[in-house]
Design a protein around this motif. Structure first.
Motif, PDB file in Angstrom:
ATOM      1  N   GLU A  26      -1.769 -14.082 -18.216  1.00 64.08           N
ATOM      2  CA  GLU A  26      -0.644 -13.680 -17.387  1.00 64.08           C
ATOM      3  C   GLU A  26      -1.090 -12.680 -16.340  1.00 64.08           C
ATOM      4  OE1 GLU A  26       3.958 -12.062 -17.871  1.00 64.08           O
ATOM      5  OE2 GLU A  26       2.464 -11.630 -19.402  1.00 64.08           O
ATOM      6  N   GLN A  27      -1.971 -11.750 -16.736  1.00 66.59           N
ATOM      7  CA  GLN A  27      -2.505 -10.804 -15.757  1.00 66.59           C
ATOM      8  C   GLN A  27      -3.283 -11.517 -14.660  1.00 66.59           C
ATOM      9  OE1 GLN A  27      -4.475  -7.278 -17.214  1.00 66.59           O
ATOM     10  NE2 GLN A  27      -3.361  -7.377 -19.153  1.00 66.59           N
ATOM     11  N   LEU A  28      -4.052 -12.522 -15.066  1.00 69.23           N
ATOM     12  CA  LEU A  28      -4.812 -13.269 -14.060  1.00 69.23           C
ATOM     13  C   LEU A  28      -3.882 -13.968 -13.074  1.00 69.23           C
ATOM     14  CD1 LEU A  28      -7.686 -14.880 -16.177  1.00 69.23           C
ATOM     15  CD2 LEU A  28      -7.745 -12.811 -14.805  1.00 69.23           C
ATOM     16  N   GLN A  29      -2.789 -14.528 -13.594  1.00 65.54           N
ATOM     17  CA  GLN A  29      -1.841 -15.199 -12.702  1.00 65.54           C
ATOM     18  C   GLN A  29      -1.180 -14.214 -11.747  1.00 65.54           C
ATOM     19  OE1 GLN A  29       0.979 -17.935 -14.426  1.00 65.54           O
ATOM     20  NE2 GLN A  29      -0.415 -18.525 -16.080  1.00 65.54           N
ATOM     21  N   LEU A  30      -0.798 -13.047 -12.285  1.00 68.28           N
ATOM     22  CA  LEU A  30      -0.170 -12.046 -11.419  1.00 68.28           C
ATOM     23  C   LEU A  30      -1.128 -11.550 -10.351  1.00 68.28           C
ATOM     24  CD1 LEU A  30       1.887 -10.006 -14.030  1.00 68.28           C
ATOM     25  CD2 LEU A  30       2.794 -11.401 -12.178  1.00 68.28           C
ATOM     26  N   ARG A  31      -2.372 -11.345 -10.727  1.00 70.56           N
ATOM     27  CA  ARG A  31      -3.346 -10.840  -9.744  1.00 70.56           C
ATOM     28  C   ARG A  31      -3.641 -11.873  -8.666  1.00 70.56           C
ATOM     29  NH1 ARG A  31      -6.904  -8.116 -14.484  1.00 70.56           N
ATOM     30  NH2 ARG A  31      -5.874  -6.088 -14.488  1.00 70.56           N
ATOM     31  N   SER A  32      -3.692 -13.134  -9.077  1.00 68.77           N
ATOM     32  CA  SER A  32      -3.892 -14.174  -8.068  1.00 68.77           C
ATOM     33  C   SER A  32      -2.675 -14.260  -7.148  1.00 68.77           C
ATOM     34  CB  SER A  32      -4.147 -15.517  -8.748  1.00 68.77           C
ATOM     35  OG  SER A  32      -3.022 -15.904  -9.520  1.00 68.77           O
ATOM     36  N   SER A  33      -1.486 -14.042  -7.691  1.00 68.41           N
ATOM     37  CA  SER A  33      -0.278 -14.043  -6.860  1.00 68.41           C
ATOM     38  C   SER A  33      -0.294 -12.883  -5.883  1.00 68.41           C
ATOM     39  CB  SER A  33       0.969 -13.980  -7.746  1.00 68.41           C
ATOM     40  OG  SER A  33       1.042 -15.087  -8.608  1.00 68.41           O
ATOM     41  N   ILE A  34      -0.733 -11.688  -6.364  1.00 64.50           N
ATOM     42  CA  ILE A  34      -0.807 -10.519  -5.473  1.00 64.50           C
ATOM     43  C   ILE A  34      -1.834 -10.745  -4.376  1.00 64.50           C
ATOM     44  CG2 ILE A  34      -1.509  -8.097  -5.386  1.00 64.50           C
ATOM     45  CD1 ILE A  34      -0.256  -7.745  -8.118  1.00 64.50           C
ATOM     46  N   ALA A  35      -2.953 -11.348  -4.739  1.00 57.87           N
ATOM     47  CA  ALA A  35      -3.967 -11.637  -3.730  1.00 57.87           C
ATOM     48  C   ALA A  35      -3.405 -12.579  -2.668  1.00 57.87           C
ATOM     49  CB  ALA A  35      -5.206 -12.243  -4.383  1.00 57.87           C
ATOM     50  N   GLY A  36      -2.620 -13.548  -3.100  1.00 60.12           N
ATOM     51  CA  GLY A  36      -1.997 -14.447  -2.143  1.00 60.12           C
ATOM     52  C   GLY A  36      -1.010 -13.734  -1.242  1.00 60.12           C
ATOM     53  N   CYS A  37      -0.265 -12.776  -1.816  1.00 62.04           N
ATOM     54  CA  CYS A  37       0.681 -12.007  -1.005  1.00 62.04           C
ATOM     55  C   CYS A  37      -0.033 -11.160   0.034  1.00 62.04           C
ATOM     56  CB  CYS A  37       1.544 -11.130  -1.902  1.00 62.04           C
ATOM     57  SG  CYS A  37       2.750 -12.060  -2.874  1.00 62.04           S
ATOM     58  N   PHE A  38      -1.181 -10.570  -0.364  1.00 64.69           N
ATOM     59  CA  PHE A  38      -1.966  -9.794   0.597  1.00 64.69           C
ATOM     60  C   PHE A  38      -2.438 -10.675   1.745  1.00 64.69           C
ATOM     61  CE2 PHE A  38      -2.830  -6.412  -2.673  1.00 64.69           C
ATOM     62  CZ  PHE A  38      -2.278  -5.385  -1.928  1.00 64.69           C
ATOM     63  N   LEU A  39      -2.855 -11.883   1.412  1.00 62.44           N
ATOM     64  CA  LEU A  39      -3.319 -12.799   2.453  1.00 62.44           C
ATOM     65  C   LEU A  39      -2.192 -13.146   3.405  1.00 62.44           C
ATOM     66  CD1 LEU A  39      -5.580 -14.570   3.578  1.00 62.44           C
ATOM     67  CD2 LEU A  39      -4.886 -16.371   1.980  1.00 62.44           C
ATOM     68  N   VAL A  40      -0.998 -13.391   2.865  1.00 58.96           N
ATOM     69  CA  VAL A  40       0.149 -13.695   3.722  1.00 58.96           C
ATOM     70  C   VAL A  40       0.516 -12.495   4.590  1.00 58.96           C
ATOM     71  CG1 VAL A  40       2.603 -14.261   3.710  1.00 58.96           C
ATOM     72  CG2 VAL A  40       1.060 -15.448   2.150  1.00 58.96           C
ATOM     73  N   SER A  41       0.452 -11.289   3.966  1.00 60.82           N
ATOM     74  CA  SER A  41       0.790 -10.082   4.725  1.00 60.82           C
ATOM     75  C   SER A  41      -0.182  -9.863   5.870  1.00 60.82           C
ATOM     76  CB  SER A  41       0.794  -8.875   3.786  1.00 60.82           C
ATOM     77  OG  SER A  41       1.080  -7.700   4.498  1.00 60.82           O
ATOM     78  N   ASP A  42      -1.488 -10.066   5.620  1.00 62.32           N
ATOM     79  CA  ASP A  42      -2.481  -9.901   6.688  1.00 62.32           C
ATOM     80  C   ASP A  42      -2.245 -10.900   7.813  1.00 62.32           C
ATOM     81  OD1 ASP A  42      -3.579  -7.894   5.216  1.00 62.32           O
ATOM     82  OD2 ASP A  42      -5.171  -9.133   4.324  1.00 62.32           O
ATOM     83  N   ASN A  43      -1.898 -12.112   7.443  1.00 62.78           N
ATOM     84  CA  ASN A  43      -1.644 -13.122   8.474  1.00 62.78           C
ATOM     85  C   ASN A  43      -0.430 -12.748   9.323  1.00 62.78           C
ATOM     86  OD1 ASN A  43      -3.793 -14.658   7.590  1.00 62.78           O
ATOM     87  ND2 ASN A  43      -2.529 -15.919   6.217  1.00 62.78           N
ATOM     88  N   LEU A  44       0.612 -12.210   8.653  1.00 66.28           N
ATOM     89  CA  LEU A  44       1.797 -11.802   9.394  1.00 66.28           C
ATOM     90  C   LEU A  44       1.498 -10.629  10.313  1.00 66.28           C
ATOM     91  CD1 LEU A  44       4.576 -12.116   6.664  1.00 66.28           C
ATOM     92  CD2 LEU A  44       4.213 -13.594   8.651  1.00 66.28           C
ATOM     93  N   ASP A  45       0.681  -9.652   9.840  1.00 67.78           N
ATOM     94  CA  ASP A  45       0.322  -8.509  10.691  1.00 67.78           C
ATOM     95  C   ASP A  45      -0.467  -8.972  11.905  1.00 67.78           C
ATOM     96  OD1 ASP A  45       1.613  -6.847   8.984  1.00 67.78           O
ATOM     97  OD2 ASP A  45      -0.195  -6.269   7.852  1.00 67.78           O
ATOM     98  N   GLY A  46      -1.394  -9.938  11.672  1.00 69.11           N
ATOM     99  CA  GLY A  46      -2.165 -10.442  12.805  1.00 69.11           C
ATOM    100  C   GLY A  46      -1.291 -11.150  13.816  1.00 69.11           C
ATOM    101  N   SER A  47      -0.334 -11.926  13.327  1.00 72.86           N
ATOM    102  CA  SER A  47       0.565 -12.623  14.261  1.00 72.86           C
ATOM    103  C   SER A  47       1.437 -11.631  15.023  1.00 72.86           C
ATOM    104  CB  SER A  47       1.442 -13.622  13.485  1.00 72.86           C
ATOM    105  OG  SER A  47       2.279 -12.940  12.575  1.00 72.86           O
ATOM    106  N   ARG A  48       1.783 -10.482  14.375  1.00 73.83           N
ATOM    107  CA  ARG A  48       2.593  -9.480  15.070  1.00 73.83           C
ATOM    108  C   ARG A  48       1.811  -8.873  16.230  1.00 73.83           C
ATOM    109  NH1 ARG A  48       4.479  -4.391  11.702  1.00 73.83           N
ATOM    110  NH2 ARG A  48       2.195  -4.173  11.666  1.00 73.83           N
ATOM    111  N   GLN A  49       0.509  -8.598  16.002  1.00 75.57           N
ATOM    112  CA  GLN A  49      -0.306  -8.032  17.088  1.00 75.57           C
ATOM    113  C   GLN A  49      -0.418  -9.007  18.244  1.00 75.57           C
ATOM    114  OE1 GLN A  49      -4.011  -6.925  15.341  1.00 75.57           O
ATOM    115  NE2 GLN A  49      -3.120  -5.354  14.004  1.00 75.57           N
TER     116      GLN A  49
END
Length: 600
Positions: free
Chosen positions: A462-485
């Motif tokens: 379960e921890q592995l699944q949550l961490r992979s989900s968080i990593a995916g959220c970070f990737l989405v957040s970085d993509n959104l920040d880049g698109s904002r710039q």
């Protein structure tokens, strides 16, 4: 029943014990033995109609024996049929009916009674009666098909069974109101030429009720199972609705299997056409085989849970439902799929099976079996080996997720609290903790019925699944920040409509950050729970003389090394330290927890 009359002479045959004699005034010069019966006849009437009899009589005469004895052990229909053949050779009156035409047609073929040995021979008469009378009538076609059971190899060679089945399938797939079948007998309403019902010869003006689509169910259920299977197969190929086919199969099962229907009586049609062999009820073993064969007529991937609730006819009545029968049906389905080339794992990508469209039926059956196991799991008489065998019969690749299997196992453990810890652990090994969804992992982590080893594995994955989900959220957040710039760089060229789209993107980014913060808090809680469990296990290990976590991890059988867990813990802690808002939320959550504990 329609008949065809042959011959014109009066009956000159009489029986004495196990022998038949022909009283023509001439002494018998040939004895034909058929089984335990002997026929004292004359050579000329026989050899003038049959090629086989001509050869056998000629061979016996060349041997120089005074008494000509001929043995016919393999004649279709036995002594009773040969009696009719002999009468035909002598020109004695004989009636062809749907009950004897198949026997006589096969016997005529066996004895080579062709036109070469006399005009209007038996093959011609029987074949004409079959095509022009029997196959044009539902009742006669059904009766002729029933008689094929006794001499099926001969009937198959002449395509008689096939022709009868085709005739029945054609009539069943056609609206009976168009052509007036089935023919009503024994009390059926008489009709005037205009179609109204007659009473004492007087037209009442009332119209007879139209026949429904299930009018042929009772008659078809009088067939043996192999012939019934062939009839259903031909009907399916002719496009008869699946609902009608399913209704016929249900009717067939209710006729032969007690307990499926409270109605014990049979209709006039089925009683009239039932073979004599059905007078005694089938044995338990025959019922079991029949139940499996009938159920296999229905495609397993299209079945429902109710279809699998087969009653247990065993005298011991260990379980309410026949779990063994369902497992054998499943084994048959998988064997057929494997022969057809459909049961192969294919490629797995992101937990989904690809590259094999034929896996869809297997996946549907796996979901069906998991649901069935969950329904039969509360049965306290269901033994552990039988439950395990049924669960393990489904291939691993057929389950995308093991949530259904976990639910069935949990219900079984709840209904069987007396199971030993070793048995519980052996049962839980059937499911793959890595294939549990996040919701199932959350439930399993708090499930007191599961063994401790399984709970630790669930927490770990379960921890592995949550961490992979968080990593995916970070990737989405970085993509959104880049698109904002990028959008800010071209803000001078954007119109008023684009401003509204950018506001929507900002809101979505905020929602994602809130979800990411909640997942971080969940990871922190899970790490605390895992740390507490680790301390408890270490204390237990010290009592037994071992206090290292490495030994415990080996005992629990983790496939992933502990260094991976520690490395991922460090990476996540760094991410958590870099976010002050998350720390504040944690402190508030801790204070709220303590306050709630004090209040309790």
């Amino acid at each position: 029943m329609v008949c065809m009359k042959l011959g014109s002479k009066s009956d000159a045959f009489h029986r004495q014990g196990q022998a038949w004699f022909c009283t023509t005034g001439l002494p018998s010069d040939v004895v034909v033995e058929v089984g335990e019966m002997s026929f004292h006849l004359h050579k000329f009437p026989l050899l003038s109609r049959s090629g086989v009899m001509e050869r056998l009589i000629s061979e016996a005469s060349e041997d120089g024996e005074e008494a000509c004895n001929i043995n016919l052990p393999d004649i279709p229909g036995g002594a009773k049929t040969f009696e009719s053949v002999a009468k035909f050779c002598y020109g004695v009156k004989l009636e062809l009916t749907a009950s004897n035409v198949v026997y006589l047609r096969c016997a005529a073929e066996h004895l080579e009674m062709t036109e070469e040995y006399g005009e209007g021979n038996l093959i011609t008469h029987t074949e004409s009666f079959l095509n022009q009378v029997v196959l044009r009538n539902w009742k006669d076609s059904l009766k002729a098909l029933q008689t094929c059971d006794d001499i099926l190899p001969y009937a198959e060679e002449l395509n008689i069974a096939k022709r009868c089945i085709e005739s029945l399938a054609t009539k069943a797939s056609t609206d009976p109101n168009l052509f007036g079948w089935p023919v009503k007998e024994h009390g059926g309403p008489m009709q005037s030429p205009g179609g109204s019902v007659l009473w004492n010869g007087i037209s009442t003006g009332a119209r007879p009720k139209k026949s429904s689509s299930d009018w042929w169910y009772e008659d078809a259920s009088t067939l043996s199972l192999p012939l019934y299977q062939r009839l259903i197969s031909v009907m399916e190929s002719r496009g008869i609705k699946k609902e009608i086919i399913a209704g016929s199969i249900t009717s067939y099962a209710k006729r032969y299997l007690p307990g499926l229907s409270r109605r014990q009586g049979t209709s006039e049609s089925s009683t009239r056409l039932a073979p004599a062999s059905l007078s005694s009820p089938p044995s338990d073993e025959d019922q079991k085989l029949l139940l499996e064969e009938v159920d296999q007529l229905l495609p397993l991937q299209k079945a429902t849970l109710e279809d699998l609730f087969l009653p247990n006819f065993s005298s011991s009545m260990e379980t309410l439902y026949n779990v063994d029968c369902v497992q054998r049906i499943l084994d048959h389905f998988l064997a057929v799929e494997q022969i057809a080339g459909g049961a192969s794992p294919g490629l797995i990508e992101d937990g989904q099976l690809i590259g094999s469209p034929s896996l869809t039926p297997v996946t549907m059956v796996a979901k069906l079996i998991d649901g069935y196991l969950a329904e039969v799991a509360p049965d306290v008489n269901l033994k552990l080996p039988k439950f395990q065998a049924s669960a393990a019969a489904v291939p691993e690749y057929a389950r995308h997720l093991d949530d259904g299997l976990y639910r069935a196992i949990d219900i079984y453990l709840k209904s069987h609290p007396w199971l030993a810890e070793a048995d519980r652990e052996q049962l839980c090994r059937l499911m793959d903790c890595q294939k549990l969804s996040l919701e199932a992992c959350t439930h399993a982590a708090q499930n007191e019925r599961l063994p401790l080893r399984i709970v630790v594995q669930v927490l770990f994955f379960e921890q592995l699944q949550l961490r992979s989900s968080i990593a995916g959220c970070f990737l989405v957040s970085d993509n959104l920040d880049g698109s904002r710039q990028i959008r800010n760089g071209f803000s001078g060229f954007s119109g008023s409509n684009e401003g509204g789209g950018w506001a929507t993107t900002v809101r979505e980014n905020q929602v994602l950050k809130v979800g990411m913060d909640s997942m971080r808090m969940r990871v922190s809680e899970l790490e605390k729970e895992c740390s507490n469990m680790r301390q408890e296990i270490e204390k237990l290990g010290k009592v037994k003389g071992s206090s290292t976590w490495g030994n415990v991890s080996k005992k629990f059988g983790f496939k992933i090394k502990s260094q991976m867990c520690s490395a991922q813990e460090g990476s996540v802690s760094k991410q958590l330290d870099g976010n002050e808002k998350v720390e504040k939320l944690k402190e508030r959550h801790g204070k709220h927890k303590k306050a709630s504990l004090k209040d309790e």
